[in-house]
Write a protein that holds these residues in place. Sequence first.
Motif, short mmCIF file in Angstrom:
data_model
loop_
_atom_site.label_atom_id
_atom_site.label_comp_id
_atom_site.label_asym_id
_atom_site.label_seq_id
_atom_site.Cartn_x
_atom_site.Cartn_y
_atom_site.Cartn_z
N HIS A 159 7.92 -18.58 -19.18
CA HIS A 159 8.60 -18.78 -20.47
C HIS A 159 9.39 -17.53 -20.82
CE1 HIS A 159 9.19 -20.50 -24.48
NE2 HIS A 159 8.95 -19.30 -24.97
N GLU A 161 12.18 -16.00 -23.66
CA GLU A 161 12.69 -16.30 -25.00
C GLU A 161 13.52 -15.11 -25.48
OE1 GLU A 161 9.76 -18.31 -27.29
OE2 GLU A 161 11.05 -18.50 -29.06
N SER A 173 14.90 -23.99 -35.70
CA SER A 173 13.78 -24.67 -35.03
C SER A 173 13.91 -24.65 -33.50
CB SER A 173 13.66 -26.11 -35.53
OG SER A 173 14.80 -26.83 -35.13
N VAL A 174 15.01 -24.11 -32.97
CA VAL A 174 15.12 -23.95 -31.53
C VAL A 174 14.49 -22.63 -31.11
CG1 VAL A 174 16.72 -24.10 -29.56
CG2 VAL A 174 17.35 -25.08 -31.74
N SER A 175 14.23 -21.78 -32.11
CA SER A 175 13.67 -20.46 -31.83
C SER A 175 12.33 -20.31 -32.56
CB SER A 175 14.70 -19.41 -32.26
OG SER A 175 14.20 -18.12 -32.11
N VAL A 176 12.29 -19.50 -33.60
CA VAL A 176 11.03 -19.29 -34.32
C VAL A 176 11.17 -19.55 -35.82
CG1 VAL A 176 10.01 -17.71 -32.65
CG2 VAL A 176 11.51 -16.80 -34.43
N VAL A 197 -2.17 -29.00 -32.48
CA VAL A 197 -0.96 -28.47 -33.14
C VAL A 197 -1.22 -28.30 -34.62
CG1 VAL A 197 1.53 -28.74 -33.39
CG2 VAL A 197 0.38 -29.95 -31.58
N ALA A 206 0.56 -24.03 -31.56
CA ALA A 206 0.14 -25.13 -30.69
C ALA A 206 -0.72 -24.59 -29.56
CB ALA A 206 1.36 -25.85 -30.11
N LEU A 208 -1.63 -25.71 -25.88
CA LEU A 208 -0.97 -26.62 -24.95
C LEU A 208 -1.63 -26.53 -23.57
CD1 LEU A 208 2.59 -25.40 -26.02
CD2 LEU A 208 1.48 -27.52 -26.77
N MET A 218 1.02 -20.98 -28.39
CA MET A 218 2.23 -20.39 -28.99
C MET A 218 2.08 -20.46 -30.49
SD MET A 218 5.29 -21.94 -26.71
CE MET A 218 5.74 -21.10 -25.20
N SER B 91 4.46 -27.67 -23.30
CA SER B 91 3.97 -28.79 -24.11
C SER B 91 3.65 -30.00 -23.23
CB SER B 91 5.02 -29.19 -25.15
OG SER B 91 4.81 -30.53 -25.56
N SER B 210 9.81 -21.03 -28.85
CA SER B 210 8.44 -21.32 -29.26
C SER B 210 8.37 -22.62 -30.06
CB SER B 210 7.88 -20.17 -30.12
OG SER B 210 7.84 -18.99 -29.38
N LEU B 211 9.29 -22.75 -31.04
CA LEU B 211 9.22 -23.96 -31.88
C LEU B 211 9.64 -25.21 -31.13
CD1 LEU B 211 10.34 -22.73 -35.42
CD2 LEU B 211 8.07 -23.51 -34.73
N THR B 212 10.47 -25.07 -30.09
CA THR B 212 10.83 -26.24 -29.29
C THR B 212 9.56 -26.88 -28.74
OG1 THR B 212 12.94 -25.24 -28.69
CG2 THR B 212 12.15 -27.02 -27.28
N GLU B 213 8.64 -26.02 -28.23
CA GLU B 213 7.39 -26.55 -27.66
C GLU B 213 6.42 -27.01 -28.75
OE1 GLU B 213 7.15 -26.91 -24.33
OE2 GLU B 213 9.13 -26.00 -24.17
N ILE B 214 6.28 -26.19 -29.80
CA ILE B 214 5.30 -26.52 -30.86
C ILE B 214 5.71 -27.81 -31.58
CG2 ILE B 214 4.30 -25.75 -33.06
CD1 ILE B 214 4.71 -22.82 -32.04
N LEU B 215 6.98 -27.89 -32.00
CA LEU B 215 7.43 -29.08 -32.73
C LEU B 215 7.50 -30.30 -31.81
CD1 LEU B 215 10.20 -27.56 -35.05
CD2 LEU B 215 7.81 -28.09 -35.63
N GLU B 217 5.47 -30.93 -29.28
CA GLU B 217 4.10 -31.42 -29.15
C GLU B 217 3.67 -32.13 -30.44
OE1 GLU B 217 2.45 -31.29 -26.31
OE2 GLU B 217 0.74 -32.35 -27.15
N HIS B 218 4.05 -31.55 -31.58
CA HIS B 218 3.70 -32.13 -32.88
C HIS B 218 4.32 -33.52 -33.03
CE1 HIS B 218 2.62 -32.30 -37.06
NE2 HIS B 218 3.87 -32.42 -37.44
#
Lengths: 249, 229
Positions: A159, A161, A173-176, A197, A206, A208, A218, B91, B210-215, B217-218
């Motif tokens: 991973h 980033e 939402s593509v990042s943090v 989650v 989450a 995973l 994460m 995810s 990070s949020l790509t995977e977290i959201l 999965e959510h």
Amino acid sequence: MKASATIAVARCGERDVVIDQRCSAPFSVRQCDGRILLASSAAAPVGGDELELTVDVGAGALVSVGSVAASMVWPGVGGESSSMTTTCAVGDAAHLDLSLEPTISLARSRHRTTTLVRLGSDATCRVLEETVLGRRDEVSGRLDLSLRVERDGRPILHHDERFGPDVPGAWSSVSVGAGRHVVSAVLVGIDPGPPEVCVEADRSAAWLPVAADAAVAMAVGPDRPSTMNMLAALHPALVRTAPVSKPRA
Amino acid sequence: MDAALLLLVDGRFPAGGHAYSAGVEAAAAVGDVVDTPTLERYLLGRIATTGRVDAAFAANSCARLQCATDADALAVLVANLDEEYSARTPSPYLRHTSRRLGRQLLRAVTRIWTTPAIGAVSAVAGGAHQPIALGAAVAAAGGDANDATALSFHHLTAAVTSAAVRLLGLDPIELAVVQERVGRRCDGFRSDATEWASMAPADLPAWGGSLTEILGEHHGSLDARMFVA
């Protein structure tokens, strides 16, 4: 400045013994309460610095590596990039716990953190990386993270980033999102159970599962306590426990 | 471009893409995508991260699967690509979705073309990941790594913009303007296609969020949703 630290631990009988410990300023290496801790004797990294950490865990050994304080990434005078490269080899049936204190990206800094963990057969690990995007009310600099964990040469996680004000999709939402504290963790040698989650207004995390005995966690949140608490609630294995045996020099 | 490749470009090709929003539904649910500017920000972020990874895997699969000399070498390469892509998708739900999209693409593709590469990716347990299936399909249709890269980015920009029309009621003409503008950015990444085509799978890009995977999965845990992901 170029600097490196090397730590090698072997299992000798019932004990884990540090068989090699070399470092150059600003690194210094301490052993404390069963852990091996990195200390920095100067402000580092500063733009232009290239830092390297090498950890070699011999077959059957149990090693916990941390650091005594967060590391602040300072901008170079001429805008140069700095880097921190960590390479770990974990022998058969050995365990590595690698969780340094957070890396804090300061405004206008440029930094790359690369972590590669190579596990042997039956080796296990808990690798946890914490990143802070700027101090309070500060916009972070450019920060590239790369985390790769392999077992027997096959990937478990890879991973990368990128953070920073000029990065496409920054703070979305593509990042943090609005999160400033960012955590990624890889655990191998656990029962992962089902995915978990938690998504709230200003923080989310989450758990995973990525293999029958491995999971990635994460999390992003506004600060360290709330982010780590959220992670701890996801899975008990994310909380560091005391090492089984203490390495001795 | 000939008719065979045009089939794969067309969103009406029965590959299941209409059920995929590339994360827009999850981003809209948390209030991150609300209008055309925030959608464009989202899309620019996706093409720089997972979009680049998908394009690189499509380019690599397209070029390298054609060159494998025998069935064993092909199976090893497909397995290697599969585990490297899985390692870049922590995810479980997003891995499942990627395999589902790959399976749906191959269901139509295997009826049209039969090549050793198509056979090898079709044999992946649970379904090949979508970019790997796409790479094999582009090669079967006579395309090269550049075509695979372009198609991969095109499917992402089309999925994101068309999902925004359905989810947020945004103006489709404004979104076509966004798609063209972001598409030119994608064309910039295509200069990497030649390099991606010849890399070892372990060295392919791994950019993500990070949020790509977290959201992602959510989103998979929700009962009420319009898109699978």
